[in-house]
Design a protein around this motif. Structure first.
Motif, PDB file in Angstrom:
ATOM      1  N   ALA A  95      77.805  35.928   6.723  1.00 34.07           N
ATOM      2  CA  ALA A  95      79.009  35.584   5.709  1.00 34.07           C
ATOM      3  C   ALA A  95      78.169  35.773   4.433  1.00 34.07           C
ATOM      4  O   ALA A  95      77.218  35.446   4.006  1.00 34.07           O
ATOM      5  N   VAL A 149      81.549  38.845   7.084  1.00 30.15           N
ATOM      6  CA  VAL A 149      82.712  37.861   7.024  1.00 30.15           C
ATOM      7  C   VAL A 149      82.906  37.242   5.408  1.00 30.15           C
ATOM      8  O   VAL A 149      81.659  37.207   4.819  1.00 30.15           O
ATOM      9  N   SER A 150      83.995  37.563   4.844  1.00 26.29           N
ATOM     10  CA  SER A 150      84.105  37.175   3.267  1.00 26.29           C
ATOM     11  C   SER A 150      85.068  35.902   3.224  1.00 26.29           C
ATOM     12  O   SER A 150      86.347  35.938   3.360  1.00 26.29           O
ATOM     13  N   GLY A 195      82.170  30.587   3.801  1.00 27.34           N
ATOM     14  CA  GLY A 195      82.007  31.913   4.651  1.00 27.34           C
ATOM     15  C   GLY A 195      81.113  31.661   6.101  1.00 27.34           C
ATOM     16  O   GLY A 195      81.332  31.841   7.013  1.00 27.34           O
ATOM     17  N   TYR A 210      83.553  29.725   8.419  1.00 24.96           N
ATOM     18  CA  TYR A 210      84.317  30.923   9.313  1.00 24.96           C
ATOM     19  C   TYR A 210      83.591  31.714  10.128  1.00 24.96           C
ATOM     20  O   TYR A 210      83.984  31.999  11.338  1.00 24.96           O
ATOM     21  N   ALA A 211      82.381  32.246   9.926  1.00 23.20           N
ATOM     22  CA  ALA A 211      81.436  32.791  10.774  1.00 23.20           C
ATOM     23  C   ALA A 211      81.085  31.973  11.838  1.00 23.20           C
ATOM     24  O   ALA A 211      81.078  32.878  13.129  1.00 23.20           O
ATOM     25  N   GLY A 230      74.463  33.137   6.776  1.00 24.82           N
ATOM     26  CA  GLY A 230      75.102  33.069   5.254  1.00 24.82           C
ATOM     27  C   GLY A 230      74.138  33.591   4.433  1.00 24.82           C
ATOM     28  O   GLY A 230      72.697  32.907   4.295  1.00 24.82           O
ATOM     29  N   ALA A 233      77.709  30.780   0.469  1.00 21.82           N
ATOM     30  CA  ALA A 233      77.931  30.814   2.087  1.00 21.82           C
ATOM     31  C   ALA A 233      76.679  30.544   2.800  1.00 21.82           C
ATOM     32  O   ALA A 233      76.574  30.201   3.911  1.00 21.82           O
TER      33      ALA A 233
END
Length: 323
Positions: A80, A110-111, A116, A119-120, A140, A283
């Motif tokens: 991320a 992942v952005s 981030g 999300y990752a 991150g 992130a």
């Protein structure tokens, strides 16, 4: 059922430390003003020859060592970042090569700005649950100092550079209990970098690809949104505030963190805070904070952790974890 569990953590901060007093030389601000409004005392700044993948590599190596997992056993890398090494290939694939992770392994970036890592983590968890991977490296990593306007005191005082990582492995008991992800693109104008490659280099003139933020508006939305996120996460899992051992929030601002802790009725002693010496590393902030608390012995196996983040997009999310 197959679950995923955190096997090890890692982190890396660049050598250079920038105290608030240094910023006083560039913008109209003061150490006292920054501390009172953000809780930040200093931040780490990457060297000119350090890249995002350099930071990620150090954090990943530490996480792998802590987990007892070799790079050859990793079959998924998710990184991320909002500050990748280059447009393509992804920083994750560059990290794959540098770590010696076998060819054929899944690797991608992942952005989702400051959310981030959450999300990752969610994506990696789903890969493991669906047998798409057995061992995942989730990172991150950010060099936000490269996209700051050092003449804008509303943003340059906030951010720092760093990387954090975790190794996830398949398990027969829940490590990651649940995750929640959300986004609202209608709020883009409040926090963004108003330039992208597809606009062409002519559009870069006068904008310089730097972070812009309407701080007061972002603060209000973040406090309200994270408060509701905490409530939703607990209700979804049938848990009470008292079931949480540690809150590990995105390290954006001490006042936002205090508001979230108050929502949980959790004393600040049970909140992992690194914002004073890390600043906002986007992130990287949550995995860095997690790594600090694991390594200093505060977080122990079987503790219940609530990770939550809010970032540009807007994006926000949580992860409920039994460590």
């Amino acid at each position: 059922m197959i679950y995923s569990q955190i096997l090890g953590t890692g982190g890396y901060l660049p050598e250079r430390v920038m105290p608030n007093s240094e910023l006083e030389q560039w913008v109209e601000t003061s150490d006292v003003w920054i501390r009172e409004r953000t809780g930040i005392e200093s931040r780490h700044i990457a060297a000119d020859d350090e890249s995002c993948s350099d930071l990620a590599l150090n954090a990943a190596q530490q996480a792998l060592a802590a987990s007892g997992i070799s790079a050859e056993d990793v079959d998924l890398i998710i990184l991320a970042t909002s500050t990748p090494d280059q447009v393509f290939p992804s920083t994750a694939t560059r990290l794959q090569q540098r770590l010696g992770v076998p060819a054929g392994t899944i690797a991608f970036d992942v952005s989702a700005a400051c959310s981030g890592f959450i999300y990752a983590l969610d994506i990696a968890n789903r890969f493991i649950q669906t047998k798409g991977a057995k061992t995942a490296l989730v990172i991150g990593a950010e060099i936000f100092s490269r996209i700051l306007n050092w003449e804008d005191r509303g943003t340059c005082i906030l951010f720092g550079d760093g990387a954090g990582a975790v190794v996830l492995g398949a398990a027969d008991q829940p490590g990651i209990i649940s995750t929640q992800l959300h986004a609202d693109g209608r709020q883009e104008s409040l926090l963004n970098v108003p330039w992208g490659v597809s606009q062409g280099y002519e559009a870069l003139q006068g904008v310089h690809g730097k972070v812009t933020m309407k701080g007061n508006e972002v603060f209000k939305v973040a406090v309200r949104t994270l408060g509701q996120l905490v409530t939703d996460t607990l209700q979804t899992n049938g848990m009470e505030n008292s079931d949480i051992d540690w809150l590990i929030p995105h390290q954006a601002n001490i006042r936002i963190m205090e508001a979230t802790a108050k929502k949980l009725n959790l004393p600040m002693e049970r909140v992992v805070s690194t914002v004073a010496t890390h600043g906002n590393t986007s992130a990287a902030s949550i995995p860095l904070a997690l790594n600090v608390a694991v390594r200093d012995g505060r977080i122990k196996r079987n503790d219940v952790l609530l990770l939550e983040a809010f970032g540009a997009g807007f994006t926000w999310g949580s992860a409920l974890i039994r460590y």
